[in-house]
Design an enzyme around this catalytic site. Structure first.
Site, short mmCIF file in Angstrom:
data_model
loop_
_atom_site.label_atom_id
_atom_site.label_comp_id
_atom_site.label_asym_id
_atom_site.label_seq_id
_atom_site.Cartn_x
_atom_site.Cartn_y
_atom_site.Cartn_z
N GLY A 142 10.41 -25.34 -6.63
CA GLY A 142 10.04 -26.46 -7.50
C GLY A 142 8.53 -26.56 -7.62
O GLY A 142 7.81 -25.57 -7.39
N VAL A 187 5.83 -31.66 -4.82
CA VAL A 187 6.96 -31.85 -3.90
C VAL A 187 6.91 -30.80 -2.78
O VAL A 187 7.30 -31.08 -1.64
CB VAL A 187 8.32 -31.82 -4.66
CG1 VAL A 187 9.49 -31.94 -3.71
CG2 VAL A 187 8.37 -32.94 -5.69
N GLU A 240 8.76 -21.75 -3.05
CA GLU A 240 8.73 -20.97 -4.29
C GLU A 240 8.24 -21.92 -5.38
O GLU A 240 9.00 -22.72 -5.92
CB GLU A 240 10.14 -20.45 -4.61
CG GLU A 240 10.64 -19.39 -3.64
CD GLU A 240 10.00 -18.02 -3.88
OE1 GLU A 240 9.42 -17.79 -4.96
OE2 GLU A 240 10.07 -17.18 -2.97
N CYS A 275 9.40 -20.04 -14.13
CA CYS A 275 8.23 -20.09 -13.23
C CYS A 275 7.25 -18.95 -13.47
O CYS A 275 6.05 -19.11 -13.28
CB CYS A 275 8.70 -20.08 -11.78
SG CYS A 275 9.79 -18.70 -11.43
P1 NAD Z 1 12.90 -30.54 -9.82
O1 NAD Z 1 12.38 -31.78 -10.44
O2 NAD Z 1 14.32 -30.18 -9.99
O3 NAD Z 1 12.53 -30.62 -8.27
C1 NAD Z 1 12.91 -29.61 -7.37
C2 NAD Z 1 13.70 -30.21 -6.24
O4 NAD Z 1 12.88 -31.12 -5.53
C3 NAD Z 1 14.92 -30.98 -6.71
O5 NAD Z 1 16.03 -30.59 -5.94
C4 NAD Z 1 14.54 -32.43 -6.49
O6 NAD Z 1 15.64 -33.25 -6.17
C5 NAD Z 1 13.56 -32.36 -5.35
N1 NAD Z 1 12.57 -33.43 -5.39
C6 NAD Z 1 11.94 -33.93 -6.48
N2 NAD Z 1 11.07 -34.91 -6.12
C7 NAD Z 1 11.17 -35.03 -4.77
C8 NAD Z 1 10.52 -35.86 -3.80
N3 NAD Z 1 9.63 -36.78 -4.16
N4 NAD Z 1 10.85 -35.70 -2.50
C9 NAD Z 1 11.77 -34.78 -2.13
N5 NAD Z 1 12.41 -33.97 -3.02
C10 NAD Z 1 12.12 -34.09 -4.31
O7 NAD Z 1 12.09 -29.28 -10.33
P2 NAD Z 1 10.57 -29.13 -10.76
O8 NAD Z 1 9.68 -29.41 -9.62
O9 NAD Z 1 10.34 -29.81 -12.05
O10 NAD Z 1 10.62 -27.57 -11.05
C11 NAD Z 1 9.72 -26.96 -11.88
C12 NAD Z 1 8.66 -26.28 -11.04
O11 NAD Z 1 9.29 -25.33 -10.21
C13 NAD Z 1 7.65 -25.51 -11.84
O12 NAD Z 1 6.39 -25.69 -11.28
C14 NAD Z 1 8.11 -24.08 -11.71
O13 NAD Z 1 7.08 -23.13 -11.89
C15 NAD Z 1 8.64 -24.08 -10.32
N6 NAD Z 1 9.62 -23.03 -10.16
C16 NAD Z 1 9.35 -22.05 -9.27
C17 NAD Z 1 10.25 -21.01 -9.13
C18 NAD Z 1 10.01 -19.90 -8.17
O14 NAD Z 1 10.95 -19.18 -7.86
N7 NAD Z 1 8.79 -19.70 -7.68
C19 NAD Z 1 11.42 -20.99 -9.87
C20 NAD Z 1 11.65 -22.03 -10.76
C21 NAD Z 1 10.76 -23.05 -10.89
#
Ligand code: NAD
Length: 476
Positions: A189, A193, A211, A246
């Site tokens: 994510g 976070v 990641e 990502c």
């Molecule tokens: P998201 O909002 O789904 O959050 C990811 C997870 O974190 C979820 O399961 C969510 O419930 C949890 N979460 C959210 N806020 C939280 C908090 N305050 N406390 C605890 N847990 C919490 O996803 P996102 O962050 O919008 O994902 C997009 C980001 O992820 C982009 O930056 C993208 O580049 C990155 N990403 C990385 C990869 C990789 O493999 N490196 C793959 C996909 C996405």
């Protein structure tokens, strides 16, 4: 349904402690169950991905379902070899002895997943965790609710529920999960976070894989096959979840002299792919929700990028769609150049000569991926030698992820740790050092009372000096 996460962890710890998940047979059965689940429910998975992201069936199958199955198949093929202790060299210090590295499961793993590839990014780490013999809790993203619900239902049916569990939910549920004492946390994510996860893990000294994302640049030299390069940029940007990836090309750097030629080629290929009305194209995913839609339109509305859109820009708020959009020469201090775009907008910035692009990349945080299109071998070598990123791909975009012999993970702001292929198995294993000795060959010089001669002998042994050993032994 409110889940008692402490109870979940207690149950999984008991299962892990029983030793059940460590056997080859258990791991094999779980990997096979995942493949069966994906085969039996392919249609439902595609439907869930359509509901969450309007993901075209082609992308749902190629990028998500088939990739998870390939990871399972590779693990099944290699598992016995991966599980076997690895022989290690021994030195004169421990002579006579033998040494090995034993891959031991870590215990109970928490996997927190994201929404953009909600099937793949939830299950690919699970494959690594179970292949390595761990028990797992998966927390899918609430932002892809259809896939989250389906994963919860299917994993409950197909997997060993005493060792693999799904906990659905949003921030409160994830916060409760993070309070528990895990043996490893794997988070995908955003970096904000990611910091919360790392801080929670620190309380229990839990190791973490993060990641994350970032701004992945694409450097486009003039010396290229323009048509192929253009298609591959579009493939990694718009034909991969409409830029919500990502490792998606975040921005392009090219020379001032080449920019218009590149833009014309991009527009021409985009029209071939998505027609004249891209908002109606069935081959383009939608933006995941209105908050991300508003975030992206705000990037376009920034007064610093006024007049910089050279293609696209159309929006459909009701259906959460944004057309492939190209911007030229946006200022460095514009919003679009200061956050990960994660959507269908592609700024192109220009430099005097292509070598200057390296400084542009160095001025930012280390990205998750960096791309270069060129036929110039020397430029390739400079790029590989000087650009620090999670991974590099030359003359294509995103495809390095498809190579299971390569680790996938970030560096600096784009994350820590890696997985895929054998790296996934290693990510969820402890490398236990084992030295085996017999009772023979015990050297008295190791033990007190310490004497000058004993020290001389040990120094000579460590230096590998035969003469020194003889001198110490016989007082020469
Ligand atoms: P998201 O909002 O789904 O959050 C990811 C997870 O974190 C979820 O399961 C969510 O419930 C949890 N979460 C959210 N806020 C939280 C908090 N305050 N406390 C605890 N847990 C919490 O996803 P996102 O962050 O919008 O994902 C997009 C980001 O992820 C982009 O930056 C993208 O580049 C990155 N990403 C990385 C990869 C990789 O493999 N490196 C793959 C996909 C996405």
């Amino acid at each position: 349904m409110v889940v008692d996460v402490a109870e979940v962890v207690t149950e999984l710890k008991a299962t892990y402690t029983s030793g059940k998940t460590k056997s080859y047979e258990w791991r094999e059965s779980q990997l096979k169950a995942l493949i069966k689940m994906a085969n039996d429910h392919e249609k439902e998975i595609i439907e869930a991905l359509r509901s969450d992201l309007n993901k075209p069936e082609f992308e749902a199958f190629v990028h998500e379902i088939s990739t998870v199955k390939s990871s399972c198949k590779l693990a099944l093929k290699e598992l016995r070899r991966w599980m076997s202790p690895e022989k290690a060299k021994t030195s004169s210090t421990t002579f006579p002895s033998s040494a090995e590295i034993v891959s031991e499961p870590l215990g109970v793993i928490l996997i927190i997943s994201t929404w953009n590839y909600p099937f793949l990014l939830s299950l690919d780490p699970v494959v690594g965790a179970i292949a390595a013999g761990n028990a797992v809790v998966l927390k899918p993203s609430e932002i892809a609710p259809a896939t989250s619900l389906l994963l919860s239902k299917l994993l409950g049916e197909y997997m060993d529920s005493s060792a693999v569990k799904v906990v659905e939910g949003a921030v409160p549920e994830t916060t409760a999960l993070l309070e528990q004492n895990w043996d490893k946390i794997f988070y995908t994510g955003n970096g904000k976070v990611g910091r919360i996860v790392l801080a929670a893990a620190a309380k229990h000294l839990t190791p973490v894989i993060l990641e994350l994302g970032g701004k992945s640049p694409v450097v486009v030299d003039e010396n290229i096959n323009l048509e192929v390069a253009t298609r591959r940029i579009i493939g990694g940007k718009w034909a991969s979840n409409c830029g919500q990836t990502c490792v998606s090309p975040d921005y392009v750097i090219t020379t001032k002299a080449f920019a218009s030629k590149l833009i014309d080629a991009l527009i021409s290929e985009l029209e071939k792919f998505y027609g004249n009305e891209p908002l109606k194209s069935l081959d383009l995913s939608r933006i995941v929700n209105s908050s991300h839609f508003n975030r992206l339109t705000k990037l376009m509305d920034d007064e610093k990028v006024f007049g910089k859109i050279v293609h696209g820009g159309q929006q459909d708020k009701t259906n959460l769609r944004i057309a492939p959009t190209i911007l030229l020469d946006v200022p460095e201090d514009s919003m679009i150049m200061n956050e990960e775009i994660f959507g269908p907008l592609l700024p192109i910035i220009t430099v005097g000569k292509i070598e200057d692009s390296i400084n542009v990349i160095h001025a930012r945080e280390k990205p998750l991926a960096a791309y270069l299109f060129t036929n110039d071998k020397k430029l390739m070598d400079v790029f590989v030698g000087s650009v620090s990123a999670g991974g590099l791909c030359i003359n294509d975009t995103t495809l390095h992820l498809a190579e299971s012999s390569l680790p996938f993970g970030g560096i600096g702001g784009s994350g820590m740790g890696s997985y895929h292929g054998k790296f996934s198995f290693d990510a969820f294993s402890h490398k236990k050092a084992v030295l085996r000795r017999s009772f023979a060959g015990d050297i008295a010089a190791r033990y007190p009372p310490y004497t000058t001669r004993k020290l001389q002998l040990l120094k000579a042994l460590l230096n590998g000096s035969i003469l020194g050993i003889l001198r110490a032994l016989f007082g020469w």
